[in-house]
Design a protein around this motif. Structure first.
Motif: not given
Lengths: 489, 294, 280
Positions: A94-116
């Motif tokens: 269960d490795r995860e990071v929680t980020i408080w940020c103001w950009d939760t748009g799709d492109t950021r999520k896709q970028m994070h998918d690559e990271f995952t």
């Protein structure tokens, strides 16, 4: 009373059930949703019944309040232990990071998918607007609540937040983040007064954008090099500005707002506004205000409010020639405000040279639960070529990772808004190396910002700049001393 | 249950809920107001130092109190009058269309604040706002609404009145619903005109509503925060507008607590505001009681 | 011309100011709301290029941007919180207001003064204490704090007291007692029907306040599945920018329940009392 706390106990147990449901049905998101809906409906019923019972059977409510409350408290206390036990077992899974940020748009999520995909670390985003970040962090800290693993710190609020002893030094053990690979000018911006290195950011630097058509008409050329030579310092900029005013009968302005001019001037000087706890406005603020007044008197700056609705609209118009332009302005400001502006724009270095503008630090709070993962996230996106590519391709961000800038083609791309100019390359190859220095963040930044904005209002409202710099500095000093009694003149 | 015990049982839910979830947080802040606390480290007890600073050192406290009073004194009578007339007109003259009109006039109260902020900023823009365009049409020079002290106060007052008169209307409407039609009919038979009924029946019988509406709008007026915030909330705007003309006490409290991390001082500011409001309400109640005596 | 000779035109003349008043205010009231709805149908940056009076062509894109978030869940959360908060708050206020209006009991003046005093405290003041308390009770990151915050509403108690004091005749209560009703029976059976307009008013306002509440959810909730509508607005963004048009669209969609409630409640606000229940 009895029934009331009964009600919240049920709620609490439901809450626990929900966690279990969440754990069991990891794969089946939809099944989980259904369960949750049922749960929600039940919760509503429980609550309504609880409220109804509570009101109707008040007669029976005498003692017993305390014991019930304590009982609820005790059951509640058991929970964290269970949870903690559960977590140690699951660490690897269960490795995860929680980020408080103001950009939760799709492109950021896709970028994070690559990271995952690359690291196996899951990223949870919690949307917090930048204006609310300070308050949310503060309330959470004050109440000892659950902190994020990474919090975004915006430039204006950063000084105050960095002055608080709540951040991990990520260069220290066990994280050992290597700052020698970070662009040098950024490091002081990301270091607390106590010397802890908080975290990196995407470098945000700025030059100046201009409308080609207007530049050609009023300055005789739309070539960036020629313009840079013509407007190499502020005096020549002001002299040319006067000509433009004359030529256009006062209908065309060099800049849309005093704030736009001030942004460049403030960014170019490095004198601190406050030294220790002494105000340093005479040295740092006076020259800026003097220049602004000179421009106001010359009538070369329009009266719009900086970064207001009106200024946004002016990008598509043709009354204003120059705008300060950071790397993020390309998408965020110019292209979104001037939708049909292909080929209308040019990019150049401003009089007095390029300057830093903006930037969002990734801070790792001491109270976070997944600090190791947080630093791994940071290392990936801010100190590796792989992460830098993702940042560039998904978000158009620059990277603070020094080695990238040796390759001029890493940030490069012809921009049809800028008539084929390679703005990205210009930023990476001309702007970055020419940033002379930075003004260090201070915990008084927002206060300074505020009195500065007030002074701009006063200049703007005055008829042709008939205010004296002395009176402005005096009222700024007065306000700052009132607001922050520990400051002195 | 006996008549003696019943009222206690009836107020019990309120006070239990209040003690559990209302009073604790407030007492907590009262404690904090005697300390110097940034919300992170240990709170250091400083006694009355914060309160002393409010009254002796903080020019903003007085300035924001004055601003608040100005905004309150002008906007409250206007919004109450508009709400009252709206309610009575609806009841007396617009019997067929009143449902629709009621809804329309309540809309400002439910219009999304973000949208309100954008709309008002655009309308009152110096260079291209419709308000200035209209003034120019009448031959009046453009006003820098958001750049001059009194002009920005006027805009804020306009916003407050615009937002709240519909709410006042609702209050008065439900008060009017409790007045029996028979009274008006009897007055009509006696030859009373509309204005006579309005002054002799409507206003006296709405007295409890008036007391409520005046008291709460004075109290809420002191706590003013949203409207000036909305108007000057973009990044390059100074807090409280030009010359800090619309900076209110709650804005100052909010800034100290949640922007400067001076939670102790912020709490002290809020308690000073509380004292002022309490004094004002006491005065108000005294006035009302005296009127009642007459 | 003589007023007496032409009664019809007098009527028109006398009503004219009333009509002007009504039209001017209604237009002022409607226009910004209408503009808000219109703004939701434009491209975000176009909002700033001037006041938009007509619908734009961007509704579908904005709607998609909104719906990319789990908007229905947030809607459901908001409804859950608002309904519980409102129903609870309404009962609590009405009961306490009735007691303060119609009973004499020891400590009444002091207790009522306490209620009014709470009105005077700026809401944001208790924020940190409340979060702390909820954490102790292990109720942070649930919807419970949102439901319970503001349920003991001093405003509601004050309003109910004033209203009941002015509209419920003592004779009705006495007659209820004579008939052998219990005190709570009198409240539920005799008083509640009379004060229906006040209940509806308070229901609407409580619902609206709970629905729009931002500060408490902001600091209490850090889990997306518990977001309410105002919180979820921060989630709405496009590619590189804050999408104000989509946000305003979402918020406009958020006003729908209020509009529905108001349309239903509206007619009771003016209807007057059911004949026979009260003698004026």
């Amino acid at each position: 009373m009895v029934c009331f706390f009964g009600g919240c106990r049920t709620l609490y147990f439901r809450h626990r059930n929900k966690r279990d449901i969440g754990k069991v049905a990891v794969g089946g998101r939809d099944a989980w949703r259904d369960e949750k809906e049922v749960f929600m409906k039940r919760k509503l019923l429980t609550l309504l019944m609880g409220a109804a019972l509570c009101i109707s059977s008040l007669a029976g409510c005498g003692g017993g309040t305390r014991t019930q409350q304590e009982a609820a408290g005790e059951t509640a206390k058991e929970q964290p232990q269970q949870e903690a036990a559960g977590e140690t077992d699951e660490v690897s899974a269960d490795r995860e990071v929680t980020i408080w940020c103001w950009d939760t748009g799709d492109t950021r999520k896709q970028m994070h998918d690559e990271f995952t995909k690359a690291t196996g670390i899951k990223v949870n985003l919690v949307a917090v607007e930048s204006k609310d970040m300070t308050q949310k962090l503060q309330t959470t800290l004050a109440s000892g609540g659950e902190m994020p693993d990474i919090a975004w710190l915006e430039a204006t609020f950063r000084g105050k937040l960095l002055s608080l002893d709540i951040w991990e030094d990520i260069t220290a053990n066990p994280y050992n983040f290597d700052t020698s690979q970070v662009l040098d000018y950024l490091i002081p911006l990301e270091t607390t007064e106590g010397g802890q290195y908080v975290g990196p950011e995407c470098p945000s630097v700025a030059g100046m954008a201009y409308k080609r058509e207007l530049a050609k008409e009023y300055l005789g050329t739309d070539d960036p090099q020629e313009l840079e030579a013509m407007l190499s310092d502020w005096d020549s900029f002001i002299a040319k500005g006067k000509e433009v005013v004359e030529k256009s009968n006062g209908t065309v302005f060099m800049l849309p707002s005093l704030g736009a001019a001030g942004q460049i001037l403030k960014g170019q000087s490095t004198e601190p506004f406050v030294e220790g706890d002494k105000l340093n406005l005479d040295v740092s603020m006076r020259p800026i205000l003097e220049k602004l007044l000179e421009m106001k008197k010359a009538g070369m700056v329009d009266v719009l409010d900086f970064s207001s609705a009106e200024e946004g609209a002016s990008y598509a118009g043709d009354e204003h020639i120059f705008y300060p332009c950071a790397n993020w302005s390309l998408e965020f400001t110019i292209k979104s405000n001037d939708k049909d502006g292909q080929g209308r724009w040019g990019f150049m270095l401003p009089p007095g040279g390029p300057f830093p503008w903006g930037g969002t630090v990734m801070g790792v709070p001491k109270g976070g639960a997944h600090k190791e993962e947080a630093v791994e996230y940071i290392r990936f996106f801010f100190a590796s070529k792989e992460g830098a590519e993702l940042q560039r391709d998904y978000k158009g961000n620059f990277s603070p990772y020094k080695p990238l800038y040796e390759d001029a083609s890493f940030y490069s791309g012809v921009d049809d808004y800028f008539a084929g100019q390679d703005v990205l390359q210009a930023i990476s190859q001309e702007v970055f190396p020419n940033i002379k220095g930075v003004r260090l963040p201070s915990k008084y930044d927002q206060d300074i910002d505020d009195v500065y904005n007030l002074a701009l209002k006063t200049i703007n409202a005055s008829v042709d700049g008939s205010v004296s710099v002395d009176s402005l500095i005096e009222s700024m000093t007065d306000e700052l001393l009132t607001k922050q009694p520990d400051l002195s003149e | 249950m006996s008549k003696k015990k019943a009222p206690y049982a009836m107020i019990a839910p309120y006070f239990i809920l209040y003690l559990a979830f209302g009073l604790f947080p407030i007492l907590f802040s009262l404690g904090v107001s005697f300390t110097s606390w940034d919300g992170i480290g240990e709170a250091a007890f400083v006694g009355l130092k914060n309160y002393k600073r409010v009254f002796t050192q903080d020019k903003f406290f007085y300035k924001s109190m004055l601003n608040t009073l100005i905004l309150l004194a002008i906007s409250t009578p206007i919004q109450i009058a508009l709400g009252l007339f709206m309610a009575t007109f609806l009841k007396d003259f617009f019997k067929k269309t009143r449902n629709g009109l009621q809804l329309i006039n309540f809309l400002p109260y439910i219009t999304t604040p973000v949208a309100v902020g954008i709309i008002f900023q655009l309308m009152f823009d110096w260079k291209s706002g419709v308000i200035n365009a209209f003034l120019n049409l009448l031959g009046i020079e453009s006003v820098y609404w958001l750049g001059n002290a009194w002009a920005s106060r006027a805009v804020v007052i306009f916003m407050i009145v615009w937002k709240n008169y519909g709410y006042m209307m609702i209050m008065f409407l439900s008060g009017l619903a409790a007045i029996s039609d028979e009274l008006y009919e009897a007055a009509k038979i006696d030859g009373a005109r509309w204005w006579d009924s309005f002054t002799k029946i409507t206003i006296p019988l709405l007295r409890p509503i008036f007391i409520f509406v005046i008291t709460t709008s004075v109290i809420n007026g002191f706590k003013l925060f949203d409207e000036p915030q909305l108007l000057f909330n973009s990044v390059s705007q100074p807090i409280g507008g030009p010359d800090r003309a619309v900076m209110t006490v709650v804005m100052r409290f909010y800034e100290a607590s949640f922007r400067s991390f001076e939670f102790g001082y912020g709490s002290a500011l809020a308690y000073c505001l509380f004292l002022v409001i309490a004094a004002a309400s006491l005065l108000l109640f005294k006035l009302i009681d005296r009127k009642k005596g007459e | 011309m003589s007023v007496r000779r032409k009664p019809v035109s007098t009527l028109v003349l006398r009503k004219l100011p009333v009509w002007i008043f009504m039209i001017v205010l209604s237009v002022c009231a409607l226009l910004p709301f209408y503009m808000m709805v219109v703004m939701g149908t434009h491209y975000s940056e176009d909002l700033y290029t001037g006041v938009k009076l007509f619908f734009g062509k961007y509704f579908v894109q904005n709607f998609q941007t909104v719906m990319r978030q789990n908007f229905l869940l947030y809607y459901w959360n908001s409804i859950l919180v608002a309904v519980c908060n409102t129903v609870g708050g309404l009962m609590v206020s009405a009961l306490a207001g009735y007691a303060f209006a119609k009973f004499d009991f020891k400590g009444k003046a002091a207790l009522f003064a306490m209620v009014v005093a709470t009105l005077a405290i700026p809401q944001q003041l208790g924020l940190i204490g409340f979060v702390l308390e909820m954490r102790w009770l292990k109720l942070n990151n649930t919807l419970f704090p949102l439901i319970v915050s503001g349920m003991a509403n001093a405003f509601g108690v004050f309003w109910m007291r004033q209203y009941i004091g002015g509209s419920v005749p003592d004779e009705i209560i006495e007659s209820g007692r004579v008939d052998g009703c219990k005190e709570f029976g009198i409240f539920f059976r005799l008083v509640l029907p009379i004060i229906r307009p006040a209940l509806i008013t308070i229901f609407l306002l409580f619902f609206l306040w709970s629905w729009n509440s931002y500060m408490t959810p902001l600091v209490m909730i850090s889990k997306e599945e518990l977001y309410t509508i105002p919180l979820s607005i921060a989630l709405i963004s496009s590619e590189y920018r804050t999408d104000y048009a989509a946000r305003i669209l979402a918020l406009s969609m958020g006003t729908i329940p209020i509009l529905i409630l108001f349309s239903f409640g509206s007619k009771y606000l003016i209807k007057g009392l059911v004949a026979g229940s009260v003698k004026g």
